[in-house]
Design an enzyme around this catalytic site. Structure first.
Site, PDB file in Angstrom:
ATOM      1  N   ASP A 143       1.947   8.255   1.757  1.00 49.35           N
ATOM      2  CA  ASP A 143       2.925   7.277   1.327  1.00 49.35           C
ATOM      3  C   ASP A 143       4.001   7.274   2.418  1.00 49.35           C
ATOM      4  O   ASP A 143       4.009   8.154   3.287  1.00 49.35           O
ATOM      5  CB  ASP A 143       3.497   7.707  -0.038  1.00 49.35           C
ATOM      6  CG  ASP A 143       4.605   6.789  -0.524  1.00 49.35           C
ATOM      7  OD1 ASP A 143       4.553   5.583  -0.235  1.00 49.35           O
ATOM      8  OD2 ASP A 143       5.535   7.290  -1.196  1.00 49.35           O
ATOM      9  N   ASP A 178       7.890   5.878   2.012  1.00 49.51           N
ATOM     10  CA  ASP A 178       9.223   6.188   1.489  1.00 49.51           C
ATOM     11  C   ASP A 178       9.225   7.513   0.731  1.00 49.51           C
ATOM     12  O   ASP A 178       8.371   7.744  -0.134  1.00 49.51           O
ATOM     13  CB  ASP A 178       9.694   5.076   0.542  1.00 49.51           C
ATOM     14  CG  ASP A 178       9.984   3.774   1.269  1.00 49.51           C
ATOM     15  OD1 ASP A 178      10.272   3.822   2.476  1.00 49.51           O
ATOM     16  OD2 ASP A 178       9.923   2.707   0.628  1.00 49.51           O
ATOM     17  N   ASP A 210      13.927   0.422   1.852  1.00 47.37           N
ATOM     18  CA  ASP A 210      14.569  -0.816   1.384  1.00 47.37           C
ATOM     19  C   ASP A 210      16.046  -0.554   1.056  1.00 47.37           C
ATOM     20  O   ASP A 210      16.934  -1.259   1.539  1.00 47.37           O
ATOM     21  CB  ASP A 210      13.862  -1.355   0.132  1.00 47.37           C
ATOM     22  CG  ASP A 210      12.475  -1.894   0.421  1.00 47.37           C
ATOM     23  OD1 ASP A 210      12.159  -2.107   1.607  1.00 47.37           O
ATOM     24  OD2 ASP A 210      11.707  -2.101  -0.535  1.00 47.37           O
ATOM     25  N   ASP A 215       4.342   0.903  -0.519  1.00 45.62           N
ATOM     26  CA  ASP A 215       4.901  -0.303  -1.127  1.00 45.62           C
ATOM     27  C   ASP A 215       6.194  -0.722  -0.418  1.00 45.62           C
ATOM     28  O   ASP A 215       6.973  -1.492  -0.964  1.00 45.62           O
ATOM     29  CB  ASP A 215       5.160  -0.056  -2.629  1.00 45.62           C
ATOM     30  CG  ASP A 215       5.489  -1.332  -3.382  1.00 45.62           C
ATOM     31  OD1 ASP A 215       5.139  -2.419  -2.878  1.00 45.62           O
ATOM     32  OD2 ASP A 215       6.118  -1.248  -4.455  1.00 45.62           O
ATOM     33  N   ASP A 245       4.991  10.391  -3.628  1.00 44.85           N
ATOM     34  CA  ASP A 245       6.100  10.855  -4.471  1.00 44.85           C
ATOM     35  C   ASP A 245       6.353   9.967  -5.677  1.00 44.85           C
ATOM     36  O   ASP A 245       6.827  10.441  -6.713  1.00 44.85           O
ATOM     37  CB  ASP A 245       7.389  10.900  -3.635  1.00 44.85           C
ATOM     38  CG  ASP A 245       7.881   9.499  -3.322  1.00 44.85           C
ATOM     39  OD1 ASP A 245       8.821   9.027  -3.993  1.00 44.85           O
ATOM     40  OD2 ASP A 245       7.307   8.851  -2.430  1.00 44.85           O
TER      41      ASP A 245
END
Length: 289
Positions: free
Chosen positions: A12, A14, A23, A98, A183
């Site tokens: 992942d 972030d 973001d 994402d 996470d």
């Protein structure tokens, strides 16, 4: 990109590779937190980020300022060495996130690790003809649902479906083992897609760890939790080395088994050589009439 083992490590982005949400970091650094918080209850996160990028442009913020904000993102000092070491050991590295492609590509280039990843899966992010950063959904949820039944996946991206696609492509290349690190709640669905020979590394006391902890038996993969960059490096390196040792052991066993089979066949052939008639053959005698 050559890989000399059967391990695929999926990160992942972030709060896994970097220590924050990219973001939020960009919005906060450029001073647009209040507007972001006003818009968030009214539309999906991915849509809010696209709207915020247009606002940044309208308020005179440049693409270079966005990049500069990204370059100031904090990252644990052991993360980059861990990624480089995993690659050096022969693992294939991928990102499933994402966040968005523009943020991720800017960061991995800044960190000097962009060439180490064979694939990045994220929401498309690109600079349009007006020099505005546009962010679109990985899955266009305005036309159809991605079909995932887990409530933990956002409408714009089901990481579980991404992992299934990766698994299908890996199956064509032969036996592969996956190590998945994440996470967030969105990392729960892909954790459930992993197989018994795989490993999942959830960040302790983060949403994915909480979800897995509710019923660990639902996860087929071996679970190895981590807390920060230092423990990520230690556990990831230990897991990779363990898999490599297991593979070497299996190869040795197969090699020994093949050698033994060969010896048995040789002995069998040796015995068969002596299966000739002991008595001399009778000569046909012609009888005179």
């Amino acid at each position: 990109m050559a890989h000399n083992n059967n391990i695929v490590v999926v990160f992942d982005f972030d709060k896994t590779i970097i220590d924050v949400d990219s973001d939020n970091w960009v919005i906060d650094e450029l001073g647009f937190t209040d507007l972001f918080n006003q818009l968030l209850p009214t539309m999906p996160w991915n849509t809010v980020m696209d709207r915020m990028m247009k606002e940044l442009h309208d308020q005179g913020k440049t693409i270079e300022e966005i990049k500069q904000a990204l370059r100031t993102i904090p990252i644990h000092p052991r993360i980059v060495p861990a990624i480089k070491a995993a690659h050096a050991l022969g693992c294939e590295l991928r990102i499933v996130s994402d966040a968005n492609m523009f943020f991720i590509e800017t960061m991995v280039e800044h960190l000097g690790i962009s060439e180490l990843f064979s694939e990045i899966n994220s929401n498309p992010g690109f600079v349009d003809e007006h020099d505005t950063l546009r962010i679109s959904p990985y899955h266009d949820f305005t036309n159809s649902s991605h079909g995932c039944t887990h409530g933990t996946c956002p409408p714009n991206m089901c990481k579980g479906l991404v992992i299934e696609r990766i698994q299908e492509s890996l199956a064509k290349e032969g036996r592969k083992k996956m190590v998945y690190l994440g996470d967030g709640a969105g990392d729960y669905c892909p954790s459930l897609k992993l197989k018994a020979e795989d490993y999942v590394m959830p960040r302790k006391n983060f949403p994915v760890w909480d979800l897995i902890s509710q019923n660990p038996m639902l996860v087929k993969a071996t679970i190895r939790e981590w807390t920060d960059g230092e423990s990520l490096e230690k556990i990831l390196m230990g897991t990779i080395e363990e898999i490599i040792l297991e593979e070497e052991k299996e190869k040795k066993m197969l090699s020994t088994s093949a050698e033994n089979t060969c010896k048995i066949q040789t002995i069998s052939v040796g015995i068969n050589v002596h299966h000739e008639p002991i008595m001399p053959r009778a000569l046909r005698v012609s009888q005179s009439g």
